[in-house]
Design an enzyme around this catalytic site. Structure first.
Site, short mmCIF file in Angstrom:
data_model
loop_
_atom_site.label_atom_id
_atom_site.label_comp_id
_atom_site.label_asym_id
_atom_site.label_seq_id
_atom_site.Cartn_x
_atom_site.Cartn_y
_atom_site.Cartn_z
N SER A 32 45.08 -23.70 -17.41
CA SER A 32 44.16 -23.61 -16.28
C SER A 32 43.19 -22.44 -16.38
O SER A 32 42.16 -22.43 -15.71
CB SER A 32 44.94 -23.51 -14.97
OG SER A 32 45.54 -22.24 -14.84
N LYS A 75 44.66 -16.81 -11.17
CA LYS A 75 43.33 -17.40 -11.05
C LYS A 75 42.30 -16.28 -10.99
O LYS A 75 42.63 -15.10 -10.96
CB LYS A 75 43.21 -18.26 -9.78
CG LYS A 75 44.21 -19.39 -9.67
CD LYS A 75 43.98 -20.48 -10.68
CE LYS A 75 45.05 -21.55 -10.59
NZ LYS A 75 44.95 -22.51 -11.71
#
Length: 256
Positions: A32, A75
């Site tokens: 990701s 993230k």
């Protein structure tokens, strides 16, 4: 002998203190955050930095997943409290698909990932987890049916109506304001990342630290959620040690 026991005890206390308040190690198991972080990267997270300053746009953070605080995610911060985020439709001629680009306060936020795109699944099963240094595995698997990835990059009903400034013709929020004390985060690998577009904002208190360096990296096989456990985490470490990626070892993680 007594002196050695005392010294060992003090070392253990120091290690526990460092891990709790200063720095902690994690292993990256998913794609990701590619190309910034690869599967098999071992990173250090500064847990002290946000005691002295506030998280900024571009920071790569580790945080407790808002839907389940037992899960740790990594993230990048795209927007902070008070920022206006807007998604613009863009036709990707190379892949023959409509995608959405993101702008923060009117400025386009460029995402440069050029890897494999996963645009059309009837059921998109997303797996993401972080391995802590102690081998504990935090994992989950989510299946989004029918709606996810029909328009890559779109925000899927994660934003409450009182924060939304604009909807598209399909009823999805494409412009909104991030509330104070919260952050909007995305993976660098935008089209293969479960992030704020799907489950909303990250509260300030959920942020654990800032990733700042890849202290080791090795090529490892991917794991399914069913395979993930402390034993396979150890196996991954062995694979990484036997298949090092020297060019990534010691690489600092620069803010975007």
């Amino acid at each position: 002998m007594r002196k050695q026991i005392v010294e060992l005890f003090l070392i253990i206390l120091a290690v526990l203190f460092i891990r709790e308040y200063i720095a902690q190690a994690y292993t990256i198991p998913s794609a990701s955050m590619e190309p910034t972080l690869l599967v098999g990267d071992f990173i250090l997270v500064n847990k002290l930095v946000y005691s002295l300053s506030e998280p900024m746009r571009g920071d790569m953070i580790v945080f407790k997943y808002p839907k389940n605080p037992d899960i740790d995610f990594i993230k990048r911060i795209i927007a902070r409290g008070g920022d206006t985020v807007e998604f613009f439709p863009y036709y990707d001629e190379k892949n023959n698909v409509l995608i959405y680009k993101v702008a923060v306060n009117g400025k386009l936020y460029e995402l440069t990932y050029e890897g494999e795109k996963n645009y059309s699944y009837d059921c998109y099963q997303y797996r993401e987890k972080l391995y802590r240094e102690d081998g504990e595995v935090i994992q989950h698997s989510v299946c989004f049916r029918n709606t996810l990835l029909k328009v890559p990059g779109m925000v899927y009903n994660a934003i409450s109506s009182d924060l939304c400034l604009k909807y598209n013709e399909d009823g999805f929020c494409v412009k909104f304001v991030v509330p104070e004390g919260y952050y909007f985060v995305m993976g660098d690998n935008r089209d293969n990342s479960q992030d704020s577009r799907f489950w909303g904002f990250v509260p300030r208190e959920n942020i654990e630290g800032k990733a700042f360096v890849i202290y080791y990296s090795g090529k490892v096989p991917s794991l399914t959620p069913e395979e993930a456990n402390p034993l396979t985490a150890v196996r991954q470490i062995i694979y990484a040690l036997l298949n090092p990626r020297p060019s990534r070892i010691g690489k600092p993680l620069i803010d975007k």
